[in-house]
Design a protein around this motif. Structure first.
Motif, PDB file in Angstrom:
ATOM      1  N   MET A  14       0.945  -1.080  -0.265  1.00 31.10           N
ATOM      2  CA  MET A  14       0.017  -0.010   0.265  1.00 31.10           C
ATOM      3  C   MET A  14       0.908   1.123  -0.033  1.00 31.10           C
ATOM      4  O   MET A  14       0.483   2.047  -0.699  1.00 31.10           O
ATOM      5  N   ALA A  15       1.924   1.341   0.770  1.00 33.29           N
ATOM      6  CA  ALA A  15       2.504   2.629   0.850  1.00 33.29           C
ATOM      7  C   ALA A  15       3.788   2.825  -0.497  1.00 33.29           C
ATOM      8  O   ALA A  15       3.755   3.855  -1.432  1.00 33.29           O
ATOM      9  N   LEU A  16       3.933   1.620  -0.967  1.00 34.32           N
ATOM     10  CA  LEU A  16       4.295   1.877  -3.163  1.00 34.32           C
ATOM     11  C   LEU A  16       3.163   2.471  -4.006  1.00 34.32           C
ATOM     12  O   LEU A  16       3.237   3.088  -4.566  1.00 34.32           O
ATOM     13  N   SER A  17       1.846   1.620  -3.530  1.00 35.54           N
ATOM     14  CA  SER A  17       0.987   2.133  -4.363  1.00 35.54           C
ATOM     15  C   SER A  17       0.462   3.135  -4.047  1.00 35.54           C
ATOM     16  O   SER A  17       0.960   4.340  -5.301  1.00 35.54           O
ATOM     17  N   GLU A  18       0.717   3.896  -2.943  1.00 36.47           N
ATOM     18  CA  GLU A  18       0.845   5.844  -2.973  1.00 36.47           C
ATOM     19  C   GLU A  18       1.412   6.231  -3.082  1.00 36.47           C
ATOM     20  O   GLU A  18       0.925   6.742  -3.660  1.00 36.47           O
ATOM     21  N   THR A  19       2.565   5.543  -3.177  1.00 33.82           N
ATOM     22  CA  THR A  19       3.678   6.948  -3.965  1.00 33.82           C
ATOM     23  C   THR A  19       4.340   6.714  -4.913  1.00 33.82           C
ATOM     24  O   THR A  19       4.091   7.995  -5.995  1.00 33.82           O
ATOM     25  N   LEU A  20       3.531   5.835  -5.808  1.00 33.66           N
ATOM     26  CA  LEU A  20       3.340   5.564  -7.384  1.00 33.66           C
ATOM     27  C   LEU A  20       2.116   6.395  -8.286  1.00 33.66           C
ATOM     28  O   LEU A  20       2.508   6.893  -8.647  1.00 33.66           O
ATOM     29  N   LEU A  21       1.059   6.182  -6.937  1.00 27.64           N
ATOM     30  CA  LEU A  21      -0.055   7.122  -8.124  1.00 27.64           C
ATOM     31  C   LEU A  21       0.227   8.397  -7.048  1.00 27.64           C
ATOM     32  O   LEU A  21      -0.522   9.136  -8.739  1.00 27.64           O
ATOM     33  N   ASP A  22       1.079   8.843  -6.608  1.00 28.49           N
ATOM     34  CA  ASP A  22       0.938  10.705  -5.830  1.00 28.49           C
ATOM     35  C   ASP A  22       1.905  10.968  -7.190  1.00 28.49           C
ATOM     36  O   ASP A  22       1.594  12.533  -8.071  1.00 28.49           O
ATOM     37  N   MET A  23       2.381   9.806  -8.235  1.00 28.69           N
ATOM     38  CA  MET A  23       3.878  10.538  -8.942  1.00 28.69           C
ATOM     39  C   MET A  23       2.574  10.712 -10.370  1.00 28.69           C
ATOM     40  O   MET A  23       2.647  11.342 -11.219  1.00 28.69           O
ATOM     41  N   VAL A  24       1.625  10.347 -10.601  1.00 25.43           N
ATOM     42  CA  VAL A  24       0.918   9.631 -11.361  1.00 25.43           C
ATOM     43  C   VAL A  24      -0.730  10.674 -11.995  1.00 25.43           C
ATOM     44  O   VAL A  24      -1.485  11.008 -12.813  1.00 25.43           O
ATOM     45  N   THR A  25      -1.174  10.696 -10.725  1.00 24.75           N
ATOM     46  CA  THR A  25      -2.196  11.333 -10.405  1.00 24.75           C
ATOM     47  C   THR A  25      -2.173  12.704 -10.923  1.00 24.75           C
ATOM     48  O   THR A  25      -1.298  14.065 -11.032  1.00 24.75           O
ATOM     49  N   VAL A  26      -3.697  13.097 -11.360  1.00 26.92           N
ATOM     50  CA  VAL A  26      -3.777  14.225 -11.919  1.00 26.92           C
ATOM     51  C   VAL A  26      -4.976  14.697 -11.026  1.00 26.92           C
ATOM     52  O   VAL A  26      -6.239  14.511 -10.893  1.00 26.92           O
ATOM     53  N   TRP A  27      -5.041  16.066 -10.692  1.00 28.03           N
ATOM     54  CA  TRP A  27      -5.596  16.344  -9.375  1.00 28.03           C
ATOM     55  C   TRP A  27      -6.839  17.338  -9.691  1.00 28.03           C
ATOM     56  O   TRP A  27      -7.004  18.136 -10.864  1.00 28.03           O
ATOM     57  N   SER A  28      -8.605  16.715  -9.095  1.00 35.73           N
ATOM     58  CA  SER A  28      -9.281  17.356  -9.698  1.00 35.73           C
ATOM     59  C   SER A  28      -9.583  19.003  -8.819  1.00 35.73           C
ATOM     60  O   SER A  28      -9.122  18.918  -7.712  1.00 35.73           O
ATOM     61  N   ALA A  29     -10.094  19.922  -9.595  1.00 44.31           N
ATOM     62  CA  ALA A  29      -9.958  21.215  -9.013  1.00 44.31           C
ATOM     63  C   ALA A  29     -11.277  20.910  -7.969  1.00 44.31           C
ATOM     64  O   ALA A  29     -10.932  21.844  -7.197  1.00 44.31           O
ATOM     65  N   ARG A  30     -11.746  19.938  -8.207  1.00 43.68           N
ATOM     66  CA  ARG A  30     -12.904  19.591  -7.447  1.00 43.68           C
ATOM     67  C   ARG A  30     -12.960  19.175  -5.855  1.00 43.68           C
ATOM     68  O   ARG A  30     -11.764  18.185  -5.838  1.00 43.68           O
ATOM     69  N   ASP A  31     -13.499  20.031  -4.995  1.00 43.43           N
ATOM     70  CA  ASP A  31     -13.123  19.508  -3.829  1.00 43.43           C
ATOM     71  C   ASP A  31     -13.593  17.792  -2.977  1.00 43.43           C
ATOM     72  O   ASP A  31     -15.329  18.423  -3.756  1.00 43.43           O
ATOM     73  N   CYS A  32     -13.888  17.285  -2.015  1.00 46.28           N
ATOM     74  CA  CYS A  32     -14.328  16.380  -1.563  1.00 46.28           C
ATOM     75  C   CYS A  32     -15.862  16.402  -1.162  1.00 46.28           C
ATOM     76  O   CYS A  32     -15.667  17.465  -0.469  1.00 46.28           O
ATOM     77  N   PRO A  33     -17.095  16.057  -1.475  1.00 46.39           N
ATOM     78  CA  PRO A  33     -18.382  16.913  -1.151  1.00 46.39           C
ATOM     79  C   PRO A  33     -18.344  16.230   0.229  1.00 46.39           C
ATOM     80  O   PRO A  33     -19.252  16.390   1.502  1.00 46.39           O
ATOM     81  N   ASN A  34     -17.731  15.086   0.288  1.00 52.61           N
ATOM     82  CA  ASN A  34     -18.544  13.890   1.451  1.00 52.61           C
ATOM     83  C   ASN A  34     -17.490  14.745   2.860  1.00 52.61           C
ATOM     84  O   ASN A  34     -17.719  14.852   4.110  1.00 52.61           O
ATOM     85  N   CYS A  35     -15.598  14.580   2.578  1.00 56.34           N
ATOM     86  CA  CYS A  35     -15.014  15.260   3.584  1.00 56.34           C
ATOM     87  C   CYS A  35     -13.844  16.931   2.781  1.00 56.34           C
ATOM     88  O   CYS A  35     -13.510  16.835   4.052  1.00 56.34           O
ATOM     89  N   GLY A  36     -14.364  16.642   2.104  1.00 57.99           N
ATOM     90  CA  GLY A  36     -13.559  18.343   1.461  1.00 57.99           C
ATOM     91  C   GLY A  36     -12.087  17.750   1.621  1.00 57.99           C
ATOM     92  O   GLY A  36     -11.194  18.908   0.751  1.00 57.99           O
ATOM     93  N   GLY A  37     -11.905  16.694   1.273  1.00 62.00           N
ATOM     94  CA  GLY A  37     -10.071  16.538   0.724  1.00 62.00           C
ATOM     95  C   GLY A  37     -10.311  16.426  -1.294  1.00 62.00           C
ATOM     96  O   GLY A  37     -11.384  16.511  -1.368  1.00 62.00           O
ATOM     97  N   PRO A  38      -8.259  16.399  -1.907  1.00 60.21           N
ATOM     98  CA  PRO A  38      -8.528  15.995  -3.026  1.00 60.21           C
ATOM     99  C   PRO A  38      -9.140  14.978  -3.487  1.00 60.21           C
ATOM    100  O   PRO A  38      -9.132  14.069  -3.224  1.00 60.21           O
ATOM    101  N   MET A  39      -9.504  14.986  -4.975  1.00 60.13           N
ATOM    102  CA  MET A  39     -10.005  14.022  -5.870  1.00 60.13           C
ATOM    103  C   MET A  39      -8.648  13.553  -6.580  1.00 60.13           C
ATOM    104  O   MET A  39      -8.064  15.293  -7.248  1.00 60.13           O
TER     105      MET A  39
END
Length: 310
Positions: free
Chosen positions: A96-121
């Protein structure tokens, strides 16, 4: 349990020594390829099921030249220190730690915040046998919604990070949809009179001040103010605001939010109509700016008549 933790610690130490040393990393693409190669080289250690569940089966085989984000949210000069602070207790934790690291490098973030918790999407792609469909997934609470803001009812299993080409199409679709809905809301909001907004301004977001102002007004003007207050707030309870706030907000809370926005005055109200994502996700209970009830009270206490609430 102890053996599992020791095995995970041994793997993690090997990873840090072989892959994450700053002296061997020459950029994000190189770092992504090194982590991916290390994962693939330890396929048997992880097992096919764990690789699939963690997302590493997909992430480790992506082409970073196509998927790598323009601005990954990690710092290579601090990566060794960051991962050294991680102490995985199992191979699942390593994955899971490796998955999160790799995913963070290829993620393009939405400008919309999560309507549930306010976190990044994160912008992701759902895969089926014959189609690709874009959706958003919250990094913090895993809330998922389709590109039209409707909630994903069944968690998406087969996914890819979105490419920059995918994201360009999504942003254009969102912009067109939001522009259209915002324009419709603005048209409805423009029907509110100047005199109504002048009363709101004088009340200064205080229900007690509004009551004193209305108390001095004739019956027909109080009724007209109430009608416009209800009409102005109803704009904020329809499209696109109901979709933005989603199921995380109850009907009563949605009404309070709408009343609060109206009480902030014309400039704030029209700003929300122009940019629907600016609508607040909650208001404090008992906030004096939630003053929808005041005209009803004045009508009852001064004129001895009932005034329909809605």
């Amino acid at each position: 349990m102890k053996a599992s933790a020791q095995r995970a610690a041994r793997f993690w130490k090997e990873l840090l020594e072989e892959v994450v040393r700053p002296s061997v990393i020459v950029g994000f693409e190189d770092y992504y390829r090194r982590l991916s190669s290390w994962v693939i080289g330890h396929t048997q250690d992880f097992g096919a099921e764990l690789l699939e569940e963690s997302g590493l089966a997909v992430l480790a085989r992506l082409d970073p030249s196509r998927y790598l984000s323009k601005s990954p949210e990690i710092r290579l000069d601090l990566e060794l220190a960051r991962l050294s602070s991680v102490a995985p207790k199992s191979m699942e934790s390593v994955a899971m730690a490796l998955s999160e690291t790799l995913l963070d490098m290829v993620t393009v973030w939405s400008a919309r915040d999560c309507p549930n918790c306010g976190g990044p999407m994160r912008i992701m792609v759902a895969l089926s046998d014959d189609a690709r469909r874009l959706f958003l997934r919250c990094r913090d609470c895993s809330h998922e919604e389709w590109e039209d803001f409707s909630r994903v009812e069944t968690r998406v299993r087969r996914v890819l990070p979105a490419t920059r080409g995918d994201v360009t199409g999504l942003h254009r679709a969102h912009a067109a949809s939001e522009d259209r809905m915002a324009m419709e809301a603005r048209v409805r909001g423009e029907a509110i009179s100047d005199s109504f907004w002048d009363i709101i301004r004088r009340a200064e977001m205080r229900s007690d001040r509004l009551k004193r102002i209305l108390w001095e007004m004739p019956e027909d003007e109080v009724a007209r103010f109430h009608e416009e207050f209800v009409r102005a707030s109803s704009v904020l309870r329809g499209s696109p605001f109901d979709a933005i706030l989603d199921e995380a907000v109850s009907e009563d809370t949605l009404m309070d939010i709408a009343y609060w926005v109206v009480a902030q005055g014309r400039e704030f109200y029209e700003g929300v109509l122009e940019h629907p994502n600016r609508i607040p996700r909650h208001v404090k209970g008992g906030d004096p700016a939630v003053m929808h009830h005041v005209a009803v009270e004045v009508f009852d206490e001064r004129f001895g008549k009932e005034l329909d609430f809605f």
